[in-house]
Design an enzyme around this catalytic site. Sequence first.
Site, PDB file in Angstrom:
ATOM      1  N   CYS A   1       0.813  -1.228   0.000  1.00 34.02           N
ATOM      2  CA  CYS A   1       0.000   0.000   0.000  1.00 34.02           C
ATOM      3  C   CYS A   1       0.845   1.275   0.000  1.00 34.02           C
ATOM      4  O   CYS A   1       0.633   2.174  -0.824  1.00 34.02           O
ATOM      5  CB  CYS A   1      -0.952  -0.013   1.190  1.00 34.02           C
ATOM      6  SG  CYS A   1      -0.168   0.074   2.826  1.00 34.02           S
TER       7      CYS A   1
ATOM      8  N   HIS B   1      -5.806   1.810  -4.366  1.00 32.31           N
ATOM      9  CA  HIS B   1      -4.890   1.296  -3.344  1.00 32.31           C
ATOM     10  C   HIS B   1      -4.501  -0.147  -3.654  1.00 32.31           C
ATOM     11  O   HIS B   1      -5.110  -0.813  -4.496  1.00 32.31           O
ATOM     12  CB  HIS B   1      -5.515   1.404  -1.939  1.00 32.31           C
ATOM     13  CG  HIS B   1      -6.671   0.464  -1.695  1.00 32.31           C
ATOM     14  ND1 HIS B   1      -6.947  -0.070  -0.458  1.00 32.31           N
ATOM     15  CD2 HIS B   1      -7.630  -0.035  -2.526  1.00 32.31           C
ATOM     16  CE1 HIS B   1      -8.015  -0.849  -0.531  1.00 32.31           C
ATOM     17  NE2 HIS B   1      -8.451  -0.842  -1.770  1.00 32.31           N
TER      18      HIS B   1
ATOM     19  N   HIS C   1      -2.430   1.154   6.865  1.00 25.60           N
ATOM     20  CA  HIS C   1      -2.843   1.068   5.462  1.00 25.60           C
ATOM     21  C   HIS C   1      -3.078   2.471   4.921  1.00 25.60           C
ATOM     22  O   HIS C   1      -3.463   3.377   5.661  1.00 25.60           O
ATOM     23  CB  HIS C   1      -4.118   0.235   5.314  1.00 25.60           C
ATOM     24  CG  HIS C   1      -4.500  -0.016   3.882  1.00 25.60           C
ATOM     25  ND1 HIS C   1      -3.744  -0.816   3.044  1.00 25.60           N
ATOM     26  CD2 HIS C   1      -5.529   0.441   3.123  1.00 25.60           C
ATOM     27  CE1 HIS C   1      -4.300  -0.853   1.846  1.00 25.60           C
ATOM     28  NE2 HIS C   1      -5.383  -0.087   1.858  1.00 25.60           N
TER      29      HIS C   1
END
Length: 404
Positions: free
Chosen positions: A316, A376, A364
Amino acid sequence: MASHRKSRSAGTRAAGIRTPALATAALTSVALLSQTANAAPTPDGDRPSVEEVQRKVDDLYRQAESATEKYNAAKEKTGKQRKQVDTLLDDVARRTGRLNKAREELGAFAAAQYRTGAAAPDTATFLLADTPQDYFDRSQLMNRLTSRQKSAVDDYVTEQSATMKKRREATKSLETLTESQDELQTAKATVQKKLSTARQLLSKLSAEEKARLAAIEKRKQEEAARKAAELAKQQAEQAAARQESDASNSTDSSSSSSSSSSSSSSPSSSSSPSSSSSSSSGSAYATKAEKAIAFARAQIGKPYVWGATGPDSYDCSGLTQAAWKAAGVSLPRTTYSQVEAGTTVALTNAQPGDLVFFYDDVSHVGLYIGNGMMIHAPKPGAYVREESIYYAGDSIIHSVVRPA
């Protein structure tokens, strides 16, 4: 921070989720990680429900992603320390060379003194002393040395002291590097263990259970899309209100300017410097954000791989770092650092290009593209994709950061 760009209509993308992609995304993690569709059954009393498996798997993936960011941090730290150690060792090597040269010069003086019979014992004793200062404390050698000899002794003493200091620094840095390498291996083992456990849980599901799990995932994404549409509507309403306010202020300013002009021959400006500066800043950010988003879009479909920074796969924070690098902005490697690399803004004020962080441990991150959507790298077994920022519920959103 008020936006100076006109938001896209909430209805333009039907909440931003494509139907085929939805079904594919819902099945991806199950299809890729399961080992068989006909796993040997076990007594129902010993089997967790599909919902329990989903919760456990999601939690394991999240823990794995958190461990991945720790791995990224340890890897970055190790890389910096390795460079520092290499620099120190190179410096020690150069200093050792100069020290040896100084020692050879003193040895040449000692040999010459031995041949002539002049003060050979003093020079030899100096060379054999534990430290030069030990010898100076016991003798009057410096009083007997020529200027050139004294300079050679001074060089030797200086180089010996500096070399010993650098050797100590190098030794300490090597010890620190070893500790960082241990941290790196621990984080790596943690990630692998979490992912292995998740795969084992999924591999025990029957074909019917996998279908139920996919249905649950689909419902979650539909709910996430609904919330994204609500946010898009709210942002559009706020943008419209700002435009109306700006138009009203502009009209008032023009009216005031006309009145002032009729009573004075001096010209006046109808726009304030602060408003012009803010508009220019917003335009510059929007230009960079477009480049970052264009890069991220080009990565859609590439696999999530923990610790990866491209170009074939990403985790990520590796994706967001690469996207903003394409726009000429350097971001730190980890989510923990990226969340500090900009200005925090309210979710309702989020603009395309902003970074959206998730979970209490900030493990994240996604790249906001507008209308409640982001691009993402979701988790192991999945691919870079576009989806709602509410993909795992609204309670997990930590913050929104504008990086440039």
